[in-house]
Design a protein around this motif. Structure first.
Motif, short mmCIF file in Angstrom:
data_model
loop_
_atom_site.label_atom_id
_atom_site.label_comp_id
_atom_site.label_asym_id
_atom_site.label_seq_id
_atom_site.Cartn_x
_atom_site.Cartn_y
_atom_site.Cartn_z
N ARG A 176 0.89 -1.16 -0.08
CA ARG A 176 0.15 0.23 -0.01
C ARG A 176 0.85 1.17 0.01
N LEU A 177 0.38 2.35 -0.67
CA LEU A 177 0.99 3.59 -0.66
C LEU A 177 0.71 4.13 0.64
N VAL A 178 1.88 4.77 1.27
CA VAL A 178 1.65 5.41 2.58
C VAL A 178 1.73 6.75 2.69
N ARG A 179 2.81 7.48 1.62
CA ARG A 179 3.30 8.83 1.85
C ARG A 179 3.62 9.07 0.30
N VAL A 180 3.30 10.18 -0.03
CA VAL A 180 3.94 10.82 -1.36
C VAL A 180 4.25 12.34 -1.08
N GLU A 181 5.49 12.84 -1.35
CA GLU A 181 5.86 14.20 -1.15
C GLU A 181 6.62 14.31 -2.50
N PRO A 182 6.88 15.65 -2.87
CA PRO A 182 7.88 15.84 -3.84
C PRO A 182 9.27 15.24 -3.53
N GLY A 183 9.64 14.21 -4.47
CA GLY A 183 10.92 13.58 -4.23
C GLY A 183 11.08 12.28 -3.36
N LEU A 184 9.70 12.03 -2.85
CA LEU A 184 9.64 11.02 -1.71
C LEU A 184 8.57 10.33 -2.06
N CYS A 185 8.81 8.94 -1.61
CA CYS A 185 7.70 7.97 -1.81
C CYS A 185 7.71 6.98 -0.65
N GLU A 186 6.72 6.52 0.17
CA GLU A 186 6.73 5.63 0.97
C GLU A 186 5.85 4.33 0.92
N VAL A 187 5.93 3.34 0.76
CA VAL A 187 5.33 2.27 0.54
C VAL A 187 5.59 0.95 1.63
N ALA A 188 4.36 0.44 1.90
CA ALA A 188 4.26 -0.55 3.11
C ALA A 188 4.07 -1.78 2.34
N LEU A 189 4.65 -3.13 3.19
CA LEU A 189 4.27 -4.42 2.62
C LEU A 189 4.18 -5.08 4.08
N PRO A 190 2.96 -5.73 4.26
CA PRO A 190 2.67 -6.43 5.15
C PRO A 190 3.21 -7.74 5.02
N TYR A 191 3.53 -8.54 6.19
CA TYR A 191 4.28 -9.87 6.08
C TYR A 191 2.90 -10.61 5.85
N SER A 192 3.28 -11.72 4.72
CA SER A 192 2.21 -12.74 4.26
C SER A 192 2.95 -13.78 3.83
N GLU A 193 2.20 -15.09 3.57
CA GLU A 193 2.81 -16.08 2.65
C GLU A 193 3.10 -15.84 1.39
N CYS A 194 2.68 -14.54 0.78
CA CYS A 194 2.71 -14.05 -0.36
C CYS A 194 4.20 -13.79 -0.57
N VAL A 195 4.84 -13.28 0.41
CA VAL A 195 5.99 -12.61 0.45
C VAL A 195 7.15 -13.19 1.29
N ASN A 196 6.82 -14.50 1.62
CA ASN A 196 7.86 -15.06 2.27
C ASN A 196 8.87 -16.10 1.48
N GLN A 197 10.08 -16.25 2.22
CA GLN A 197 10.74 -17.40 1.52
C GLN A 197 10.67 -18.55 2.32
N GLN A 198 11.59 -19.86 2.13
CA GLN A 198 11.36 -21.09 2.55
C GLN A 198 11.63 -20.99 4.18
#
Length: 147
Positions: A30-52
């Motif tokens: 999800r997009l969290v923050r946007v300012e000129p020259g800056l962007c913050e994005v969040a990614l929650p932990y889930s089985e879609c983003v884990n490794q073995q």
């Protein structure tokens, strides 16, 4: 208590592009923050983003950093333009499980043909502790918007 503020026009423009990102939608970012020259994005932990071993996958960390840096760059180009990554280099500093990742992309230098960005990826544990996770440097090229 202050009333929530409406999203800025810049946030709305970046969000419109972000919502077209099938990978980010699939991973739950999800997009969290946007300012000129800056962007913050969040990614929650889930089985879609884990490794073995159960931690966040390096590919997910790299994708998140790429998106944060890319959208920081997009804030620096005209509304009829998009951007594409030319290359990036990432250093993974530590692995984490649970919580969420936050990538903060910042424009280091915005030229007409090349934009250089950095992104810092932090892990936010369920108890609120923040830890460094990865650092990225990226080269971006502005391109015409085709949609």
């Amino acid at each position: 208590m202050d009333a929530p503020t409406a999203p800025s026009e810049l946030f709305k423009r970046i969000e419109a592009s972000f919502l077209r990102q099938g990978l980010m939608q699939h991973l739950g970012a999800r997009l969290v923050r946007v300012e000129p020259g800056l962007c913050e994005v969040a990614l929650p932990y889930s089985e879609c983003v884990n490794q073995q071993q159960g931690g966040f996958h390096g590919g997910a960390m790299g994708a998140l950093a790429d998106i944060a840096g890319g959208y920081a760059a997009l804030t620096q180009v005209a509304p009829d333009m998009e951007v594409t990554t030319v290359e990036y280099k990432i250093n993974f500093l530590a692995g984490f499980k649970d919580g969420e990742l936050r990538a903060v992309g910042r424009v280091t230098r915005a030229g007409k043909r090349i934009i250089v960005t950095t992104a810092e990826v932090l892990h936010l544990s369920p108890d609120g502790k923040q830890s460094a996770c990865a650092l990225m440097q990226q080269t971006i090229a502005p391109i015409p918007k085709t949609y």
